[in-house]
Design an enzyme around this catalytic site. Structure first.
Site, PDB file in Angstrom:
ATOM      1  N   THR A 110       0.827  -1.216   0.000  1.00 35.30           N
ATOM      2  CA  THR A 110       0.000   0.000   0.000  1.00 35.30           C
ATOM      3  C   THR A 110       0.857   1.260   0.000  1.00 35.30           C
ATOM      4  O   THR A 110       0.473   2.287  -0.552  1.00 35.30           O
ATOM      5  CB  THR A 110      -0.924  -0.007   1.235  1.00 35.30           C
ATOM      6  OG1 THR A 110      -1.775  -1.134   1.124  1.00 35.30           O
ATOM      7  CG2 THR A 110      -1.763   1.243   1.333  1.00 35.30           C
ATOM      8  N   TYR A 122      -7.804   1.197  -3.789  1.00 36.85           N
ATOM      9  CA  TYR A 122      -6.533   1.510  -4.436  1.00 36.85           C
ATOM     10  C   TYR A 122      -5.915   0.231  -4.971  1.00 36.85           C
ATOM     11  O   TYR A 122      -6.362  -0.873  -4.654  1.00 36.85           O
ATOM     12  CB  TYR A 122      -5.567   2.154  -3.421  1.00 36.85           C
ATOM     13  CG  TYR A 122      -5.151   1.180  -2.353  1.00 36.85           C
ATOM     14  CD1 TYR A 122      -5.980   0.924  -1.268  1.00 36.85           C
ATOM     15  CD2 TYR A 122      -3.950   0.476  -2.461  1.00 36.85           C
ATOM     16  CE1 TYR A 122      -5.623   0.000  -0.302  1.00 36.85           C
ATOM     17  CE2 TYR A 122      -3.592  -0.457  -1.495  1.00 36.85           C
ATOM     18  CZ  TYR A 122      -4.426  -0.684  -0.422  1.00 36.85           C
ATOM     19  OH  TYR A 122      -4.076  -1.614   0.508  1.00 36.85           O
ATOM     20  N   SER A 161       1.385  -7.427  -0.758  1.00 36.63           N
ATOM     21  CA  SER A 161       2.090  -8.475  -0.007  1.00 36.63           C
ATOM     22  C   SER A 161       1.263  -9.737   0.189  1.00 36.63           C
ATOM     23  O   SER A 161       1.769 -10.748   0.659  1.00 36.63           O
ATOM     24  CB  SER A 161       2.627  -7.946   1.319  1.00 36.63           C
ATOM     25  OG  SER A 161       1.618  -7.850   2.283  1.00 36.63           O
ATOM     26  N   GLN A 162      -0.015  -9.702  -0.221  1.00 35.65           N
ATOM     27  CA  GLN A 162      -0.757 -10.968  -0.263  1.00 35.65           C
ATOM     28  C   GLN A 162      -0.144 -11.901  -1.307  1.00 35.65           C
ATOM     29  O   GLN A 162      -0.364 -13.110  -1.288  1.00 35.65           O
ATOM     30  CB  GLN A 162      -2.270 -10.745  -0.528  1.00 35.65           C
ATOM     31  CG  GLN A 162      -2.618  -9.991  -1.789  1.00 35.65           C
ATOM     32  CD  GLN A 162      -2.619  -8.473  -1.599  1.00 35.65           C
ATOM     33  OE1 GLN A 162      -1.895  -7.938  -0.762  1.00 35.65           O
ATOM     34  NE2 GLN A 162      -3.428  -7.784  -2.378  1.00 35.65           N
ATOM     35  N   THR A 214       1.487  -4.476   4.256  1.00 40.02           N
ATOM     36  CA  THR A 214       1.328  -4.825   5.669  1.00 40.02           C
ATOM     37  C   THR A 214       0.779  -6.239   5.886  1.00 40.02           C
ATOM     38  O   THR A 214       0.940  -6.802   6.964  1.00 40.02           O
ATOM     39  CB  THR A 214       0.389  -3.821   6.369  1.00 40.02           C
ATOM     40  OG1 THR A 214      -0.857  -3.822   5.679  1.00 40.02           O
ATOM     41  CG2 THR A 214       0.979  -2.433   6.392  1.00 40.02           C
ATOM     42  N   ASP A 215       0.125  -6.794   4.848  1.00 40.41           N
ATOM     43  CA  ASP A 215      -0.579  -8.075   5.059  1.00 40.41           C
ATOM     44  C   ASP A 215       0.345  -9.203   5.509  1.00 40.41           C
ATOM     45  O   ASP A 215      -0.022 -10.002   6.369  1.00 40.41           O
ATOM     46  CB  ASP A 215      -1.314  -8.498   3.772  1.00 40.41           C
ATOM     47  CG  ASP A 215      -2.523  -7.616   3.484  1.00 40.41           C
ATOM     48  OD1 ASP A 215      -2.838  -6.748   4.313  1.00 40.41           O
ATOM     49  OD2 ASP A 215      -3.150  -7.801   2.419  1.00 40.41           O
ATOM     50  N   LYS A 271       0.296  -8.139  12.644  1.00 39.47           N
ATOM     51  CA  LYS A 271      -0.723  -7.189  12.189  1.00 39.47           C
ATOM     52  C   LYS A 271      -1.983  -7.433  13.014  1.00 39.47           C
ATOM     53  O   LYS A 271      -2.491  -8.547  13.064  1.00 39.47           O
ATOM     54  CB  LYS A 271      -1.001  -7.368  10.689  1.00 39.47           C
ATOM     55  CG  LYS A 271      -1.947  -6.295  10.161  1.00 39.47           C
ATOM     56  CD  LYS A 271      -2.022  -6.241   8.649  1.00 39.47           C
ATOM     57  CE  LYS A 271      -2.963  -5.125   8.224  1.00 39.47           C
ATOM     58  NZ  LYS A 271      -3.122  -5.016   6.776  1.00 39.47           N
ATOM     59  N   GLU A 275      -2.383 -29.939  28.062  1.00 37.63           N
ATOM     60  CA  GLU A 275      -3.713 -30.509  27.808  1.00 37.63           C
ATOM     61  C   GLU A 275      -3.631 -31.631  26.787  1.00 37.63           C
ATOM     62  O   GLU A 275      -4.482 -32.503  26.718  1.00 37.63           O
ATOM     63  CB  GLU A 275      -4.654 -29.415  27.293  1.00 37.63           C
ATOM     64  CG  GLU A 275      -5.056 -28.416  28.357  1.00 37.63           C
ATOM     65  CD  GLU A 275      -5.880 -27.285  27.773  1.00 37.63           C
ATOM     66  OE1 GLU A 275      -6.938 -27.543  27.183  1.00 37.63           O
ATOM     67  OE2 GLU A 275      -5.436 -26.118  27.889  1.00 37.63           O
TER      68      GLU A 275
END
Ligand code: SIN
Length: 349
Positions: A33, A46, A79-80, A112-113, A185, A306
């Site tokens: 971005t 965008y 970044s995906q 940022t992803d 994130k 557990e």
């Protein structure tokens, strides 16, 4: 005569002061971005990864007063679409830059992803502890109050600072500094998009000043065994997410795909329901290394608590979220398939 010597000394002293070089910071751009553009300034829509690195640098007033800046475009993706291949390329470039003494610090602009994943990957694989700072933006470059230029400025301040020397890979966002290991994130749209859910930020960049108030005790960078020099890919590791009444479809698909490793995003303390416990048993029998992580945003997954990990043949992620546990397992599997050693990596890194 004495006066002449004194004046000469004064002249040399002031020339050398002026000649003192600014720290050299290399900006490696990967898209996101921060390099995104939208059709109008008042709408969020965008396209990520549009602007080249020279435009990112030009958009930040005063950057040339902080450091001697150079830029390189390593990739230009949202970044995906970040890949292991781009990580390997970034790692190679960073190691080369430091080996050839081309820069004192590096800033990586990144969407940022998946920024937290790239940060952790690099913190495990870069062989130098000079500062490498990842940053990005939540608003595209064309938006009102775009956050990219300020984040980039602060990231350069951090990478150029003497306080950051020896600190290795960090993530700087909205004036907060996080370790590459622990940054996550935590918001889909807000400008304060990152935190470290277990420990919070380790420092702050404010008004051009860097302050650290914590330090990571985990091993990082050159002290890890994960030297990926010469590698072109990593062992495949799948992540499967658990939820109420989850069928074993995900784990069975991973087994059918012959993955080398599997991370479960389990419930609570990394728990698996009955059908997925049976599927994990089958995966372990097939030689797949299975790490139990949790879908809960903070806390640890505890070994032999557990869940009977000794009986099930599983490893625990400690406090790594599934997306970060996948990275450590991929790198761990480049070294060993020994369960005890893999578990040790999760306790140390
Ligand atoms: C991306 O990760 O490239 C898109 C989202 C962002 O950068 O904030």
């Amino acid at each position: 005569m004495k006066k002449v010597f004194f004046l000469l000394f004064l002249l040399i002293f002031s020339v050398s002061l002026f000649a003192q070089r600014l720290p050299r910071v290399r900006i490696l751009a990967t898209g996101g971005t921060i390099a995104g553009t939208g059709a109008s300034a008042d709408r969020a829509a965008y396209t990520a990864g549009e602007l080249p690195v020279k435009d990112l640098i030009a958009a930040v007033p005063g950057l040339d007063k902080v450091a001697e800046i150079t830029g390189e475009q390593v990739a230009n993706v949202g970044s995906q679409d970040m890949t292991v291949a781009i990580w390997i390329k970034l790692n190679k470039r960073i190691n080369e830059i430091f080996k050839n003494d081309e820069a004192d610090g590096i800033v990586i602009t990144h969407g940022t992803d998946t920024q937290e994943e790239t940060a952790y990957f690099l913190s495990l694989t870069v062989r130098y502890d000079k500062p490498v700072v990842l940053t990005g933006a939540m608003r595209p470059a064309t938006a009102i109050s775009a956050d990219g230029p300020k984040n980039l400025y602060d990231a350069v301040v951090l990478a150029a600072s003497k306080e950051a020397q020896g600190k290795g890979v960090m993530l700087e966002f909205s004036e907060s500094i996080f370790t590459g290991r622990d940054a996550v994130k935590i918001n889909t749209t807000h400008v304060e998009a990152f935190n470290s859910p277990n420990d919070g930020p380790i420092g702050q960049v404010y008004d051009g000043q860097v302050v650290f108030y914590k330090q990571l005790l985990r091993k990082e960078n050159k002290s890890t065994p994960f030297d990926i020099t010469g590698m072109t890919s990593l062992p495949e590791v799948a992540v499967v997410y658990l939820y109420a009444d989850a069928p074993a479809t995900g784990i069975n698909a991973a087994i059918a795909k012959n993955v080398k490793g599997l991370v479960t995003g389990g419930l609570g303390n990394g728990n698996l329901n009955k059908v997925n416990t049976t599927a994990v048993e089958a995966a372990v029998k097939r030689g797949i290394s299975v790490v139990r992580a949790s879908r809960v945003p903070s806390g640890r997954v505890v070994l032999h608590d557990e869940t009977d990990d000794a009986k099930l043949g599983t490893i625990v992620s400690d406090d790594l979220l599934p997306q970060k546990a996948r990275i450590l397992l991929m790198l761990g599997l480049t070294q060993t398939m020994d369960k005890a050693q893999l578990q040790q990596y999760f306790f140390e890194y």
